[in-house]
Scaffold this active site. Structure first.
Site, PDB file in Angstrom:
ATOM      1  N   PHE A 122       0.863  -1.185   0.000  1.00 49.25           N
ATOM      2  CA  PHE A 122       0.000   0.000   0.000  1.00 49.25           C
ATOM      3  C   PHE A 122       0.898   1.232   0.000  1.00 49.25           C
ATOM      4  CE2 PHE A 122      -2.367   3.162   2.660  1.00 49.25           C
ATOM      5  CZ  PHE A 122      -3.450   3.357   1.817  1.00 49.25           C
ATOM      6  N   SER A 131       2.046  12.288   8.081  1.00 46.85           N
ATOM      7  CA  SER A 131       0.793  12.480   8.820  1.00 46.85           C
ATOM      8  C   SER A 131      -0.204  13.259   7.960  1.00 46.85           C
ATOM      9  CB  SER A 131       1.061  13.251  10.118  1.00 46.85           C
ATOM     10  OG  SER A 131       1.819  12.454  10.992  1.00 46.85           O
ATOM     11  N   ARG A 267      17.158 -16.274  36.873  1.00 41.69           N
ATOM     12  CA  ARG A 267      18.249 -15.376  37.276  1.00 41.69           C
ATOM     13  C   ARG A 267      18.344 -15.287  38.805  1.00 41.69           C
ATOM     14  NH1 ARG A 267      23.054 -12.897  36.325  1.00 41.69           N
ATOM     15  NH2 ARG A 267      23.079 -10.719  36.982  1.00 41.69           N
ATOM     16  N   ILE A 337      14.147  -5.778  33.205  1.00 35.98           N
ATOM     17  CA  ILE A 337      14.188  -7.000  34.026  1.00 35.98           C
ATOM     18  C   ILE A 337      15.425  -7.839  33.674  1.00 35.98           C
ATOM     19  CG2 ILE A 337      13.018  -9.227  34.415  1.00 35.98           C
ATOM     20  CD1 ILE A 337      10.362  -7.601  34.362  1.00 35.98           C
ATOM     21  N   GLU A 363       1.268   3.340   9.898  1.00 39.45           N
ATOM     22  CA  GLU A 363      -0.202   3.396   9.688  1.00 39.45           C
ATOM     23  C   GLU A 363      -0.814   4.532  10.511  1.00 39.45           C
ATOM     24  OE1 GLU A 363      -2.419  -0.166   9.085  1.00 39.45           O
ATOM     25  OE2 GLU A 363      -0.604  -1.266   8.503  1.00 39.45           O
TER      26      GLU A 363
HETATM   27  N1  COS Z   1     -13.496   7.458   6.595  1.00 45.10           N
HETATM   28  C1  COS Z   1     -14.172   8.116   5.638  1.00 45.10           C
HETATM   29  N2  COS Z   1     -13.874   9.389   5.261  1.00 45.10           N
HETATM   30  C2  COS Z   1     -12.859  10.002   5.891  1.00 45.10           C
HETATM   31  C3  COS Z   1     -12.105   9.377   6.902  1.00 45.10           C
HETATM   32  C4  COS Z   1     -12.465   8.053   7.247  1.00 45.10           C
HETATM   33  N3  COS Z   1     -11.801   7.378   8.188  1.00 45.10           N
HETATM   34  N4  COS Z   1     -11.172  10.240   7.348  1.00 45.10           N
HETATM   35  C5  COS Z   1     -11.327  11.369   6.644  1.00 45.10           C
HETATM   36  N5  COS Z   1     -12.341  11.211   5.759  1.00 45.10           N
HETATM   37  C6  COS Z   1     -12.860  12.192   4.800  1.00 45.10           C
HETATM   38  C7  COS Z   1     -13.390  13.433   5.531  1.00 45.10           C
HETATM   39  O1  COS Z   1     -14.727  13.248   5.906  1.00 45.10           O
HETATM   40  C8  COS Z   1     -13.219  14.495   4.486  1.00 45.10           C
HETATM   41  O2  COS Z   1     -14.265  14.372   3.541  1.00 45.10           O
HETATM   42  P1  COS Z   1     -14.827  15.637   2.716  1.00 45.10           P
HETATM   43  O3  COS Z   1     -13.700  16.086   1.844  1.00 45.10           O
HETATM   44  O4  COS Z   1     -15.972  15.082   1.970  1.00 45.10           O
HETATM   45  O5  COS Z   1     -15.199  16.666   3.756  1.00 45.10           O
HETATM   46  C9  COS Z   1     -11.935  14.094   3.772  1.00 45.10           C
HETATM   47  O6  COS Z   1     -11.764  12.682   4.010  1.00 45.10           O
HETATM   48  C10 COS Z   1     -10.724  14.843   4.286  1.00 45.10           C
HETATM   49  O7  COS Z   1     -10.689  14.633   5.696  1.00 45.10           O
HETATM   50  P2  COS Z   1      -9.973  15.615   6.689  1.00 45.10           P
HETATM   51  O8  COS Z   1     -10.326  17.022   6.368  1.00 45.10           O
HETATM   52  O9  COS Z   1     -10.198  15.112   8.075  1.00 45.10           O
HETATM   53  O10 COS Z   1      -8.450  15.364   6.248  1.00 45.10           O
HETATM   54  P3  COS Z   1      -7.107  15.912   6.848  1.00 45.10           P
HETATM   55  O11 COS Z   1      -6.263  16.336   5.703  1.00 45.10           O
HETATM   56  O12 COS Z   1      -7.342  16.858   7.969  1.00 45.10           O
HETATM   57  O13 COS Z   1      -6.394  14.571   7.419  1.00 45.10           O
HETATM   58  C11 COS Z   1      -6.033  12.666   8.828  1.00 45.10           C
HETATM   59  C12 COS Z   1      -7.030  13.649   8.211  1.00 45.10           C
HETATM   60  C13 COS Z   1      -4.973  13.357   9.667  1.00 45.10           C
HETATM   61  C14 COS Z   1      -6.844  11.727   9.708  1.00 45.10           C
HETATM   62  C15 COS Z   1      -5.356  11.848   7.688  1.00 45.10           C
HETATM   63  O14 COS Z   1      -4.525  12.671   6.911  1.00 45.10           O
HETATM   64  C16 COS Z   1      -4.540  10.688   8.200  1.00 45.10           C
HETATM   65  O15 COS Z   1      -5.085   9.624   8.499  1.00 45.10           O
HETATM   66  N6  COS Z   1      -3.210  10.828   8.273  1.00 45.10           N
HETATM   67  C17 COS Z   1      -2.340   9.752   8.658  1.00 45.10           C
HETATM   68  C18 COS Z   1      -1.996   8.978   7.443  1.00 45.10           C
HETATM   69  C19 COS Z   1      -1.390   7.671   7.768  1.00 45.10           C
HETATM   70  O16 COS Z   1      -1.941   6.872   8.507  1.00 45.10           O
HETATM   71  N7  COS Z   1      -0.237   7.427   7.155  1.00 45.10           N
HETATM   72  C20 COS Z   1       0.412   6.207   7.259  1.00 45.10           C
HETATM   73  C21 COS Z   1       0.596   5.709   5.893  1.00 45.10           C
HETATM   74  S1  COS Z   1       0.159   4.105   5.616  1.00 45.10           S
HETATM   75  S2  COS Z   1       1.581   3.076   6.495  1.00 45.10           S
END
Ligand code: COS
Length: 386
Positions: A122, A131, A267, A337, A363
């Site tokens: 992925f 983030s 131990r 420990i 993740e």
């Molecule tokens: N399920 C469904 N929709 C979701 C969602 C979820 N879990 N999370 C966000 N959305 C939707 C929101 O509802 C929003 O929709 P609209 O555009 O229709 O309003 C859209 O996605 C954007 O969401 P949001 O404004 O909350 O996005 P942000 O840019 O503020 O980011 C986070 C949200 C921080 C939660 C996201 O960027 C995130 O998960 N970051 C971490 C990424 C990660 O895990 N990286 C690891 C990589 S994989 S190893």
């Protein structure tokens, strides 16, 4: 604790436990030292139908749920978290197809994945988009019946080893995260190459590489769902896969506790086993209690997700947040420990402590998990007041 697993789940757990003890544990230290991808073990997992677990029955899988997958990941992680994540990353890379793929895409890819013939990965993260997943720069531009991909993805688990990649790329920059789309890209496609294998602190046998797209042309049939759905695909995928990270954390922590109990009984200091001292006993009691709490939250959360509930983001983030913090604490205490021996590579706990750290990071960092949980709480409160 009895978690009232079904007979089938107990069977899966025992099978994986046996594989972990007989095949993984004896080579875990060597794999860690060499940083070698565990292909032999992946073949054993394939023969044991472990890749079929997360694939629906109609596409050649066993159609099991998140709980079943977590039971497997937990058992593998007790022996080696690097091996466990190499397996779990294939579920992560496959969820976008299962959740959002077309019938044609499912028929084409899922049977090969279920048989373990092809690993998946992925690809969301970039050097400047971790983030802040909405700020990715990798672009996909439509050209006739194809899309042309340009850009780089960073720290991709199974990168270089997997055959099938789910890649999130921007198709409409003006729309921000609503302009992202998800694509399947196969290894070997012209213009798709890999960076060097990263040299990591922990989970060292797993493969982490950069993906490089340089005018990489893929057919339009490889678009998952529609244009603009990429961020949703990524978020829903992570909602489903984060309990898998919690399962890694629970497995790592349980392994460390088992090591610590065994060592404390053997131990001798001040003429007695150190397990007879209250200072050690209290540490073991706290470690065991934290692990059981993490496991209880994980199993309850996974069951909730498997009930096809819609609002799974909060519980999914809670499982990963809690279990990974527990794993870091428990493995650090296990090293304590073991004392000076715990700091040496001759004993297993320093590896577990290194392996635990990533579960607080990948993740989605635990800071991001807290944000997901808090935003959901506030949303629920606002909805309830209405
Ligand atoms: N399920 C469904 N929709 C979701 C969602 C979820 N879990 N999370 C966000 N959305 C939707 C929101 O509802 C929003 O929709 P609209 O555009 O229709 O309003 C859209 O996605 C954007 O969401 P949001 O404004 O909350 O996005 P942000 O840019 O503020 O980011 C986070 C949200 C921080 C939660 C996201 O960027 C995130 O998960 N970051 C971490 C990424 C990660 O895990 N990286 C690891 C990589 S994989 S190893």
């Amino acid at each position: 604790m009895n978690y009232f697993l079904t007979e089938e789940q107990e069977m899966i757990k025992n099978l994986v436990k046996q594989i972990a003890q007989e095949k993984i544990a004896p080579v875990a230290i060597e794999l860690d030292e060499k940083g070698e991808f565990p292909w032999e073990l992946m073949k054993i997992f394939a023969q044991s139908d472990l890749f079929a677990i997360f694939v629906p029955e109609e596409y050649g899988g066993l159609g099991k749920g998140v709980l079943d997958l977590c039971i497997i990941i937990e058992e593998l992680s007790k022996a080696c978290a690097g091996v466990a994540v190499s397996y779990a990353a294939s579920a992560l890379g496959t969820y976008p197809i299962i959740l959002f793929g077309s019938e044609e895409q499912k028929k084409k890819y899922l049977p090969q994945i279920a048989k373990g013939e092809k690993l998946t990965a992925f690809a969301l993260t970039e050097s400047d988009a971790g983030s802040d997943a909405g700020s990715i720069r990798t672009a996909a531009v439509r050209d006739g019946n194809d899309y042309i991909l340009n850009g780089n993805k960073q720290w991709i688990t199974n990168g270089g080893e997997a055959e099938i990649y789910t890649v999130i790329a921007i198709t409409d920059r003006a729309r921000g995260s609503r302009g992202a789309s998800a694509f399947m890209v196969e290894k070997g496609t012209t213009g798709f190459s890999f960076g060097k294998k990263e040299n990591k602190m922990g989970i060292r046998c797993s493969a982490t590489r950069e993906l490089i797209f340089n005018d990489c042309r893929i057919p339009k049939e490889n678009l998952i769902s529609g244009e603009g759905k990429g961020f949703l695909v990524a978020m829903k995928t992570l909602d489903k896969s984060r309990p898998g990270v919690a399962a890694q954390a629970v497995g790592i922590a349980q392994g460390a506790l088992d090591d610590a109990i065994k060592y404390a009984r053997e131990r001798i200091q001040f003429g007695k086993p150190i397990s007879s001292f209250q200072g050690i006993q209290f540490m073991l009691a706290d470690m065991a209690t934290q692990i059981e709490a993490a496991r209880a939250l994980l199993y309850a959360g996974a069951r909730y997700i498997d009930s096809n509930a819609k609002d799974i983001s909060k519980i999914s983030s809670m499982t990963k947040l809690f279990a990974s913090d527990v794993a870091m604490k428990v493995t650090t205490d296990a090293v304590q420990i073991f004392g000076g021996y715990g700091y040496m590579k001759d004993y297993p706990v320093e590896k577990r402590m290194r392996d635990a750290k990533i579960t607080q990071i990948y993740e989605g960092t635990n800071q991001i998990q807290r944000e997901v949980i808090a935003l959901q709480l506030i949303k629920e409160a606002a909805k309830n007041r209405r």
